[in-house]
Design a protein around this motif. Sequence first.
Motif, mmCIF file in Angstrom:
data_model
loop_
_atom_site.group_PDB
_atom_site.id
_atom_site.type_symbol
_atom_site.label_atom_id
_atom_site.label_comp_id
_atom_site.label_asym_id
_atom_site.label_seq_id
_atom_site.Cartn_x
_atom_site.Cartn_y
_atom_site.Cartn_z
ATOM 1 N N PRO A 136 1.130 -1.160 -0.698
ATOM 2 C CA PRO A 136 -0.005 0.313 0.009
ATOM 3 C C PRO A 136 0.933 1.873 0.160
ATOM 4 C CG PRO A 136 -0.352 -1.198 2.302
ATOM 5 C CD PRO A 136 0.670 -1.567 1.424
ATOM 6 N N GLN A 137 1.976 0.752 0.260
ATOM 7 C CA GLN A 137 2.896 2.276 0.483
ATOM 8 C C GLN A 137 3.387 3.281 -0.512
ATOM 9 O OE1 GLN A 137 6.401 2.638 0.354
ATOM 10 N NE2 GLN A 137 6.831 4.465 0.711
ATOM 11 N N LYS A 138 3.815 1.823 -1.085
ATOM 12 C CA LYS A 138 3.870 2.049 -2.485
ATOM 13 C C LYS A 138 3.025 3.026 -3.893
ATOM 14 C CE LYS A 138 7.090 1.557 -4.749
ATOM 15 N NZ LYS A 138 8.790 1.944 -4.829
ATOM 16 N N LEU A 139 1.584 2.331 -3.662
ATOM 17 C CA LEU A 139 0.492 2.613 -4.562
ATOM 18 C C LEU A 139 0.376 4.279 -3.946
ATOM 19 C CD1 LEU A 139 -1.991 -0.146 -4.870
ATOM 20 C CD2 LEU A 139 -0.800 1.170 -6.862
ATOM 21 N N ASP A 140 0.193 4.073 -2.360
ATOM 22 C CA ASP A 140 -0.339 5.631 -2.166
ATOM 23 C C ASP A 140 1.031 6.711 -1.952
ATOM 24 O OD1 ASP A 140 -2.077 4.527 -0.611
ATOM 25 O OD2 ASP A 140 -1.198 4.608 1.032
ATOM 26 N N VAL A 141 2.331 6.559 -2.194
ATOM 27 C CA VAL A 141 3.277 7.857 -2.457
ATOM 28 C C VAL A 141 3.061 8.302 -4.084
ATOM 29 C CG1 VAL A 141 5.131 7.020 -0.335
ATOM 30 C CG2 VAL A 141 5.145 6.112 -2.983
ATOM 31 N N ASN A 142 2.880 6.877 -4.729
ATOM 32 C CA ASN A 142 2.596 6.993 -5.856
ATOM 33 C C ASN A 142 1.158 8.312 -6.637
ATOM 34 O OD1 ASN A 142 5.631 7.142 -7.399
ATOM 35 N ND2 ASN A 142 4.783 4.024 -6.860
ATOM 36 N N SER A 143 0.402 8.107 -5.740
ATOM 37 C CA SER A 143 -1.112 8.917 -6.145
ATOM 38 C C SER A 143 -0.775 10.542 -6.004
ATOM 39 C CB SER A 143 -2.257 8.266 -5.180
ATOM 40 O OG SER A 143 -2.215 7.058 -4.721
ATOM 41 N N ASP A 145 -4.267 13.438 -6.525
ATOM 42 C CA ASP A 145 -5.508 13.779 -7.056
ATOM 43 C C ASP A 145 -6.281 12.612 -6.827
ATOM 44 O OD1 ASP A 145 -5.316 16.268 -5.296
ATOM 45 O OD2 ASP A 145 -4.858 16.997 -8.011
ATOM 46 N N GLY A 146 -6.106 11.362 -5.965
ATOM 47 C CA GLY A 146 -7.211 10.292 -6.584
ATOM 48 C C GLY A 146 -6.314 9.388 -8.005
ATOM 49 N N GLY A 147 -5.825 9.740 -8.991
ATOM 50 C CA GLY A 147 -4.816 9.270 -10.010
ATOM 51 C C GLY A 147 -3.854 8.303 -8.791
ATOM 52 N N ILE A 148 -3.328 7.294 -10.003
ATOM 53 C CA ILE A 148 -1.891 6.706 -9.838
ATOM 54 C C ILE A 148 -1.414 7.178 -10.821
ATOM 55 C CG2 ILE A 148 -0.706 4.516 -8.958
ATOM 56 C CD1 ILE A 148 -3.369 3.174 -7.689
ATOM 57 N N TYR A 149 0.368 7.786 -10.271
ATOM 58 C CA TYR A 149 0.777 8.339 -11.287
ATOM 59 C C TYR A 149 2.509 7.544 -11.799
ATOM 60 C CZ TYR A 149 -2.840 11.275 -12.159
ATOM 61 O OH TYR A 149 -3.899 12.333 -12.323
ATOM 62 N N GLY A 150 2.623 5.948 -10.839
ATOM 63 C CA GLY A 150 3.696 5.524 -11.309
ATOM 64 C C GLY A 150 3.293 3.707 -11.637
ATOM 65 N N VAL A 151 4.204 3.220 -12.253
ATOM 66 C CA VAL A 151 3.971 1.447 -12.174
ATOM 67 C C VAL A 151 5.169 1.287 -10.394
ATOM 68 C CG1 VAL A 151 4.392 -0.467 -12.950
ATOM 69 C CG2 VAL A 151 3.511 0.992 -14.445
ATOM 70 N N ILE A 224 4.815 13.570 6.242
ATOM 71 C CA ILE A 224 5.338 15.036 6.205
ATOM 72 C C ILE A 224 3.709 14.980 5.782
ATOM 73 C CG2 ILE A 224 5.663 15.534 3.771
ATOM 74 C CD1 ILE A 224 7.604 16.559 4.482
ATOM 75 N N THR A 225 2.778 14.812 4.838
ATOM 76 C CA THR A 225 1.361 15.061 4.853
ATOM 77 C C THR A 225 0.312 14.767 5.029
ATOM 78 O OG1 THR A 225 1.777 15.226 2.999
ATOM 79 C CG2 THR A 225 2.651 17.239 3.552
ATOM 80 N N ASP A 226 -0.696 15.127 5.296
ATOM 81 C CA ASP A 226 -1.740 14.133 5.564
ATOM 82 C C ASP A 226 -2.450 13.538 3.730
ATOM 83 O OD1 ASP A 226 -3.299 16.001 4.583
ATOM 84 O OD2 ASP A 226 -4.582 15.873 6.601
ATOM 85 N N ALA A 227 -3.571 12.769 3.574
ATOM 86 C CA ALA A 227 -3.606 12.774 2.376
ATOM 87 C C ALA A 227 -4.175 14.042 1.492
ATOM 88 C CB ALA A 227 -4.943 12.143 2.570
ATOM 89 N N ASP A 228 -4.722 15.155 1.676
ATOM 90 C CA ASP A 228 -5.360 16.590 1.350
ATOM 91 C C ASP A 228 -4.163 17.265 1.276
ATOM 92 O OD1 ASP A 228 -7.900 15.541 2.126
ATOM 93 O OD2 ASP A 228 -7.788 16.116 3.897
ATOM 94 N N GLY A 397 8.964 -5.609 5.072
ATOM 95 C CA GLY A 397 8.780 -4.971 4.288
ATOM 96 C C GLY A 397 6.404 -5.708 4.260
ATOM 97 N N ALA A 398 5.991 -6.480 4.230
ATOM 98 C CA ALA A 398 4.832 -6.482 4.549
ATOM 99 C C ALA A 398 4.249 -5.926 5.757
ATOM 100 C CB ALA A 398 4.901 -8.083 4.634
ATOM 101 N N GLU A 399 4.952 -5.323 6.876
ATOM 102 C CA GLU A 399 4.842 -4.463 8.131
ATOM 103 C C GLU A 399 3.925 -3.069 7.542
ATOM 104 O OE1 GLU A 399 5.946 -5.273 11.936
ATOM 105 O OE2 GLU A 399 6.441 -6.946 12.156
ATOM 106 N N ILE A 400 5.093 -2.281 7.088
ATOM 107 C CA ILE A 400 5.244 -1.193 6.439
ATOM 108 C C ILE A 400 4.376 -0.768 6.066
ATOM 109 C CG2 ILE A 400 5.575 0.407 5.088
ATOM 110 C CD1 ILE A 400 8.511 -1.871 4.132
ATOM 111 N N PRO A 401 3.542 -0.103 7.329
ATOM 112 C CA PRO A 401 2.130 0.448 6.888
ATOM 113 C C PRO A 401 1.234 1.425 5.590
ATOM 114 C CG PRO A 401 2.942 1.138 8.800
ATOM 115 C CD PRO A 401 3.842 0.858 8.089
ATOM 116 N N GLY A 402 0.736 1.405 5.268
ATOM 117 C CA GLY A 402 -0.294 2.784 4.208
ATOM 118 C C GLY A 402 1.181 3.578 4.121
ATOM 119 N N GLY A 403 0.595 4.444 2.869
ATOM 120 C CA GLY A 403 1.651 6.024 3.150
ATOM 121 C C GLY A 403 0.559 7.112 2.590
ATOM 122 N N VAL A 404 1.418 8.076 2.569
ATOM 123 C CA VAL A 404 -0.113 9.149 1.790
ATOM 124 C C VAL A 404 1.096 9.620 0.349
ATOM 125 C CG1 VAL A 404 -1.437 9.817 3.830
ATOM 126 C CG2 VAL A 404 1.281 11.284 3.353
#
Lengths: 450, 289, 304
Positions: A136-143, A145-151, A224-228, A397-404
Amino acid sequence: MHQRITRVAALGGLAALTLSLTACGPTIGDSDSTADPSKLQAPTEASPSGEITIWDREGDLFEVFDEAIAAFNEKYPDIVVHHEAVDIAAKLQNTLITGSDVPDGVFLDDQLVAGYADHLWDLSDVLAPYADDIAPQKLDVNSQDGGIYGVPFDLDPGLLFYNETALESAGIDAESIETYDDLLEAARAYKEAVPDAGPIHLEQSPFLGQLQLEMYASQLGTAITDADGELRLDSPEYEQILTFLDTVSTEGLGTRAEYLSPTDIETLDAGKQVFYPWALWFDFAPQQLLEDTSGDWRAMPLPAWTDGGARSGAMGGSSFIIPKDGENSELAWLFYEFLMFDEAGYSAVWGPNSVYPEGLNTSIPSYAPAADPSTPLFQPVDAFGGQDLWAIATEAGAEIPGGVPTPSWWAGAVDYLGNNIQLMLDGSLTPEEVIDNSTADIQANLIDRQ
Amino acid sequence: MTLTTRAGERRRPHIGSHAFLIVLAVAFLAPVVWAVLSAFKPANDIIRHPLAFDPSTFGLDNFIGMFEDVPIWHGFLNTAIVLVLKGSITLFCAPLAAYAFAKYDFPGKNLLFGTVLLTLMLPTIVLIIPLLLEMKELGWVNTYQALVLPGAVDAFAIFWMRQVIAAVPDELLDAGRVDGCGEFGLYWRIVVPIIRPGLAGLAVLTVMNIYNDFVWPVVVASSERMATLQVVLSTLASTISGNKIGADYATVTGELLAASTVALIPLLVIFFLLQKHFINGILAGSVKG
Amino acid sequence: MTTTSLPRPARPRRRGAGLPITRRLAPYVFVAPFVALFLAFGIYPMLFTLRLSFTNWHGAGSAEWVGWDNYTYLLTSPAFWNSLANSAVLWLLIIPVQLVIALAAAILLDNAKLRMRGFYRTAFIVPFVTPLVAVAQIWVVLFDQNYGAVNAVLGALGLPDIAWLTSSEWAKPTLALLFIWKTTGFIVVILLSGLQSIDSTVYEAAELDGAGRLRRIWSITVPLIRRTLMFAIVLQTLAVFQMFAEPFVVTQGGPYSSTTTAGLYLYNHITRGDLGTGAANSFLLVILVMALSLGMVRLLRAKD
């Protein structure tokens, strides 16, 4: 994977014919009333053909990917991959802004992805089938405004590297360290035994120091920031982390050095620095640079901030971006899909190859089926006394919490947050002042200027 | 200090002068010698033991790896082509325009020269995006035109040559006119011979500037086919500059030092050849009257 | 020593209707090739940048017109002034030292009887063409506080360690050394070309007067190459204020932004995609550098 392609091809065959889906980006979305034109769609032909240009940075990964291209062509013989090593930092921004000779896919540091989002395909549709299995952390850092911009490419779990031999001779059992308080205790004990030691690494590069801070934060599920995009440095989590660093510094428990600078290497090899909380990619140092202590090093999950807390956080990492102005964006997606989500692909990247006969062990896949602790892609490492780094890293790696989402101004914050951390380690700022000053400066100079 | 020799400038120099020059030369060359010698060391040793040189460990691994990994031959070829084309344009156009600025009065001159100075003062980096947009409109991305024409007549060359030509006495030009020289003839037969030392200096600096330029070539030459030497070097350098994230920077450092070493050789040759011109230039300059 | 061999300031002819048509047309023909290239690849990008400096543009979509906003932001930003102050200090550290070294070297190299001239000249030029990143490696190694070669030498002399790269007081001198090392050869070439235009009879005459060497340099050589010196100073002032690659590879602008030069500060705006602010920053820098250069030219003129 292969079945998926053929199934999609069968279902979409008619549509493909009538809508004449070509390898041409934006027209696809336009002709499909339901799809968002900024979202990339996978091609539907049974055997797609065309040419793609892929940018990577020079070095070992370039050669590793080069070999993976051969595997890719076994599956997609009609796609010609032009693989180029370029100075991405100097070229990418100019190329994207002017739209001149835009490559189809580019390898990029995670923190930089959001900054280019306007020029990139939103990959959320093509990634959807895999999303549940991606860290989840990897999807989150690449997001953004709701889109995902990196594989998502690699996952870089933070680990606690330690010099087992040195610690043992001081009578310290590193395995028993479970929290950062335990780590402080162990460092004090080591310092007692080896008075000229500074057992814990304190990073002196403002950039890497900030990256490490974010690793600690990621462990606590914050950033450093939240999802917004609102700053949240002013929080108990950051205060806890900074206070820990400040304690290490004021009690003389740290060695302050820039990552792998001469001072860093010499003190590591002399048994003066024995704890290195860092991403998996630090493992390269004991393997290639350290001489006297190579073989003495081990890795374990990071200590937890609170009893039972997560034992790892993410530090650094890269992804693949697909620019909208590329000519064959869909084919670039097929390439990265193969590389990351097809067993033949990820085995070619992390498994044994001619560059790394024992496999690439400086990162792990971010795709869960590839990062199975029981089926290692890379082999145990001699410099770690034959320790099974794969199992340790994948479990961490499996323990890393989701990110933003990483804010696009992240690197710019180094002038404020990164510098203030250093000032704190100098003794001229308190943790609270680091938080207050950085918050004010980042807000005024970066967020308000966007 | 070392300037106390009694001998005149055209006499054999004092030992103190040599001492000063040798100290300076050693200080200037030492880092380069370090880079060249290090290129022969095992890559990890460059990072681990940067100041130790053990000839028994020397080898060509970095060079072999570098030749395999980066298109350095393309780099040589393209740099040579750009050097010849761009260098000729600069050396022809800049002094000629500078001559007009220095020795003629014409409407619009001050405005034009002021703008030249303005571009000299504007950091190149802000001009990259507009220039690249222009190249795209012209369809010149990845062409030799794009590598050669922008910056072929740079403000620096005009500015400098105007200074040099301004020092040519007007009386000589007047005398030439009396002798029936045409306007271009004045430039070619009177001005050029006098400013030869300046031209030789301009030649050296132009060669060095073109050879060194990487910001623009990196951006405009995106294919390996068009890469200049500096583009090749920057591809290697970008992997290790900054923050050392990743694992392979020792290997790439080795290859970068190998590439830098190889890249120095032709330059030293060019410089050696220009040197002769340089000396001819001095002679021509000192017999002027 | 004849009057004709003394260079003197240009005295352009007055515009006159009496001049032949070829003479009035000639300068236009001479500047034509340059002007063509300049309009296409100099003026156009510059006007584009000027316009950009009044907009908020991050490289995508259309630029938003913000008037003087970018300029007021910079002029009220402590970081902007800090970058100028850093460059000013570097200027003071670099220019005098570099000019003295370059002038001394150029005067010695101007002697046709000097042995190994080719070697020396090449030695001074080589740093200029050595890739900076390769050099940055050795700089970090030489100036490491605990294990660097420079501190080892100081230690052997009984002097204390210096935090060359990690303290804000010493990072600037360390950077200045790198810049001096890298660019002095360039200045030597420029000064040398000026020296070579001096007629040797000037020296002979002075020698007959029995003038000492240093006095001759100060009272004859320096005035004769005044223009060249001025040119070199203006050029290096520009280079120092625009410098970004050196701090970027060696210190990344740190510690504590003490080596964030005006050039690096500007570069950071651009690489972070803030193109409007970057453009405004460039023009502010141009104004400053122009004022500085004019000031110095005045100062040197006054010395005549």
